[in-house]
Design a protein around this motif. Sequence first.
Motif, PDB file in Angstrom:
ATOM      1  N   VAL A 140       0.849  -1.201   0.000  1.00 16.89           N
ATOM      2  CA  VAL A 140       0.000   0.000   0.000  1.00 16.89           C
ATOM      3  C   VAL A 140       0.882   1.247   0.000  1.00 16.89           C
ATOM      4  N   ASP A 141       0.539   2.215  -0.848  1.00 12.11           N
ATOM      5  CA  ASP A 141       1.308   3.459  -0.951  1.00 12.11           C
ATOM      6  C   ASP A 141       0.757   4.563  -0.056  1.00 12.11           C
ATOM      7  N   LEU A 142      -0.545   4.584   0.155  1.00 13.94           N
ATOM      8  CA  LEU A 142      -1.153   5.583   1.032  1.00 13.94           C
ATOM      9  C   LEU A 142      -2.502   5.081   1.498  1.00 13.94           C
ATOM     10  N   VAL A 143      -2.957   5.624   2.631  1.00 14.07           N
ATOM     11  CA  VAL A 143      -4.179   5.130   3.262  1.00 14.07           C
ATOM     12  C   VAL A 143      -5.014   6.308   3.757  1.00 14.07           C
ATOM     13  N   ILE A 144      -6.311   6.206   3.602  1.00 16.39           N
ATOM     14  CA  ILE A 144      -7.217   7.235   4.104  1.00 16.39           C
ATOM     15  C   ILE A 144      -8.382   6.591   4.857  1.00 16.39           C
ATOM     16  N   GLY A 145      -8.995   7.376   5.704  1.00 18.90           N
ATOM     17  CA  GLY A 145     -10.175   6.936   6.437  1.00 18.90           C
ATOM     18  C   GLY A 145     -10.911   8.152   6.952  1.00 18.90           C
ATOM     19  N   THR A 146     -12.132   7.930   7.406  1.00 17.96           N
ATOM     20  CA  THR A 146     -12.927   9.057   7.903  1.00 17.96           C
ATOM     21  C   THR A 146     -13.741   8.650   9.111  1.00 17.96           C
ATOM     22  N   HIS A 147     -14.143   9.645   9.870  1.00 20.22           N
ATOM     23  CA  HIS A 147     -15.028   9.436  11.016  1.00 20.22           C
ATOM     24  C   HIS A 147     -16.205  10.395  10.892  1.00 20.22           C
ATOM     25  N   LEU A 148     -17.420   9.862  10.889  1.00 19.85           N
ATOM     26  CA  LEU A 148     -18.600  10.718  11.005  1.00 19.85           C
ATOM     27  C   LEU A 148     -18.534  11.406  12.358  1.00 19.85           C
ATOM     28  N   TRP A 149     -18.809  12.716  12.380  1.00 14.50           N
ATOM     29  CA  TRP A 149     -18.527  13.497  13.590  1.00 14.50           C
ATOM     30  C   TRP A 149     -19.727  14.369  13.931  1.00 14.50           C
ATOM     31  N   SER A 150     -20.442  14.010  14.972  1.00 13.28           N
ATOM     32  CA  SER A 150     -21.667  14.721  15.329  1.00 13.28           C
ATOM     33  C   SER A 150     -21.448  16.152  15.818  1.00 13.28           C
ATOM     34  N   PRO A 151     -20.277  16.508  16.391  1.00  9.17           N
ATOM     35  CA  PRO A 151     -20.081  17.914  16.774  1.00  9.17           C
ATOM     36  C   PRO A 151     -20.007  18.871  15.591  1.00  9.17           C
ATOM     37  N   ILE A 152     -19.828  18.350  14.375  1.00  8.64           N
ATOM     38  CA  ILE A 152     -19.787  19.200  13.187  1.00  8.64           C
ATOM     39  C   ILE A 152     -21.108  19.055  12.433  1.00  8.64           C
ATOM     40  N   GLU A 153     -21.653  20.165  11.964  1.00 11.07           N
ATOM     41  CA  GLU A 153     -22.889  20.124  11.207  1.00 11.07           C
ATOM     42  C   GLU A 153     -22.703  19.386   9.886  1.00 11.07           C
ATOM     43  N   LYS A 154     -23.746  18.667   9.485  1.00 13.29           N
ATOM     44  CA  LYS A 154     -23.739  18.002   8.188  1.00 13.29           C
ATOM     45  C   LYS A 154     -23.459  19.015   7.087  1.00 13.29           C
ATOM     46  N   GLY A 155     -22.625  18.640   6.132  1.00 13.26           N
ATOM     47  CA  GLY A 155     -22.224  19.551   5.068  1.00 13.26           C
ATOM     48  C   GLY A 155     -20.791  20.017   5.203  1.00 13.26           C
ATOM     49  N   LYS A 156     -20.225  19.846   6.390  1.00 11.66           N
ATOM     50  CA  LYS A 156     -18.838  20.213   6.645  1.00 11.66           C
ATOM     51  C   LYS A 156     -17.945  18.980   6.603  1.00 11.66           C
ATOM     52  N   VAL A 157     -16.706  19.185   6.183  1.00 15.42           N
ATOM     53  CA  VAL A 157     -15.691  18.136   6.248  1.00 15.42           C
ATOM     54  C   VAL A 157     -14.503  18.699   7.019  1.00 15.42           C
ATOM     55  N   GLY A 158     -14.121  18.017   8.090  1.00 14.14           N
ATOM     56  CA  GLY A 158     -13.050  18.495   8.955  1.00 14.14           C
ATOM     57  C   GLY A 158     -11.707  17.914   8.563  1.00 14.14           C
ATOM     58  N   VAL A 159     -10.722  18.791   8.413  1.00 13.85           N
ATOM     59  CA  VAL A 159      -9.378  18.394   7.999  1.00 13.85           C
ATOM     60  C   VAL A 159      -8.369  18.922   9.014  1.00 13.85           C
ATOM     61  N   VAL A 160      -7.416  18.068   9.387  1.00  9.84           N
ATOM     62  CA  VAL A 160      -6.366  18.441  10.340  1.00  9.84           C
ATOM     63  C   VAL A 160      -5.016  18.049   9.754  1.00  9.84           C
ATOM     64  N   TYR A 161      -4.062  18.970   9.757  1.00  2.00           N
ATOM     65  CA  TYR A 161      -2.699  18.654   9.343  1.00  2.00           C
ATOM     66  C   TYR A 161      -1.885  18.211  10.549  1.00  2.00           C
ATOM     67  N   GLY A 162      -1.029  17.207  10.338  1.00  2.04           N
ATOM     68  CA  GLY A 162      -0.150  16.752  11.403  1.00  2.04           C
ATOM     69  C   GLY A 162      -0.898  15.987  12.485  1.00  2.04           C
ATOM     70  N   SER A 163      -0.520  16.220  13.744  1.00  3.09           N
ATOM     71  CA  SER A 163      -1.136  15.508  14.865  1.00  3.09           C
ATOM     72  C   SER A 163      -2.634  15.754  14.887  1.00  3.09           C
ATOM     73  N   MET A 164      -3.402  14.679  14.877  1.00  2.35           N
ATOM     74  CA  MET A 164      -4.850  14.804  14.811  1.00  2.35           C
ATOM     75  C   MET A 164      -5.549  14.213  16.034  1.00  2.35           C
ATOM     76  N   MET A 165      -5.167  12.983  16.402  1.00  3.73           N
ATOM     77  CA  MET A 165      -5.741  12.320  17.573  1.00  3.73           C
ATOM     78  C   MET A 165      -4.603  11.757  18.419  1.00  3.73           C
TER      79      MET A 165
END
Length: 394
Positions: free
Chosen positions: A161-186
């Motif tokens: 595998v060369d790269l991997v992605i995943g997502t988490h549905l997040w109730s604190p954010i309103e539907k229609g938004k996509v949250g992106v974090v660079y670097g340390s995320m969790m």
Amino acid sequence: MKIDTTVNLNQLAEETKEQVIAWRRHLHQNPELSFHEEKTSQFIYDTLQSFGNLEITRPTKTSVVARLIGAEPGKTLAIRADMDALPIQEENTFEFASQNPGVMHACGHDGHTAMLLGTAKILSGLKDQIKGEVRFLFQHAEELFPGGAEEMVQAGVMDGVDLVIGTHLWSPIEKGKVGVVYGSMMASPDTFWITVNGKGGHAALPHQTIDSIAVAAQVVTNLQHIVSRNTDPLDSLVISVTQFIGGTTHNVIPGQVKIWGTVRSFDPTLRESIPAKMERVVKGITEAHEASYEFKYEFGYRPVINDNEVTAVIEETVREVFGEEALDMMRPNMGGEDFSAFMEKAPGCYFYVGAGNEEQGITYPHHHERFTIDEDALEIGVKTFLHATFKFLA
């Protein structure tokens, strides 16, 4: 033959929306706990088989991997979804509420699985347009350490595998938004157990006892000095005591108190130093009061640290597909995720898809007995996966 990804992928996602919602509801109605996802994984396996063009395997007892080999050679992109539920009694009353007493999809994993099934269905029909490989990882046991991701990695699912992605549905954010974090995320979610052993006795005669509750209370208070006085204020650290058990009745001083909690951090060096600092505090306080102690510390998942280049592609995808207003450049949070195991093998990005809706009352936090999602968010997740796939493999 090239496809107009902007138009066709969106249209395909919209046409698949109701099926994705139906899959999510089926999974929500039939939740299974970590390491026990037998029926869930079989449902996923059978559903994937119906798509065609996929090589499907079972790398562990309750996980599923599907490989889509494109018409031309190229990179390999892995996309991950988790599938396990939580030991929570659901209090929602909608028709697809959990049918398994004491088990509930209270974190959105049912939606993650449904979104990845939708993505696999659409991409499997576009095999001739794929350059490289898309590997769909349906992971068990995210909620329970040591986690399913590490098991899958050890089984070889990330080989090549060369790269991997995943997502988490997040109730604190309103539907229609996509949250992106660079670097340390969790953060890394570590766990500790402390037992304070004193000498029990009558509550009216405390001088004849070694009060384990009084000593343990000082332990709890002084553990916070590690955060506030022994750690650089610019470093992120959380020490939370989440369980304090001692005593049986109002007039007996107990001889023992048990303390349980979690430590969250991003920096590996800081993380490694915490157990010794904690034990020093516990040892000092208990010895000062002639009590004794037991201390156990367990390192949990690694922190999730997004790769800048992979994250930039996700950011660009969100801007192009949903518009500037949809992008939420978020700060890190101290939650934990075993997605980090996959990122040990390839650069990746983990991002959020907003799933809250205040107008519809969809505001309950994750791991709450009334948690649910705005199902319109599922289409957003599928579109993000689809467009990002073609960007990564181009």
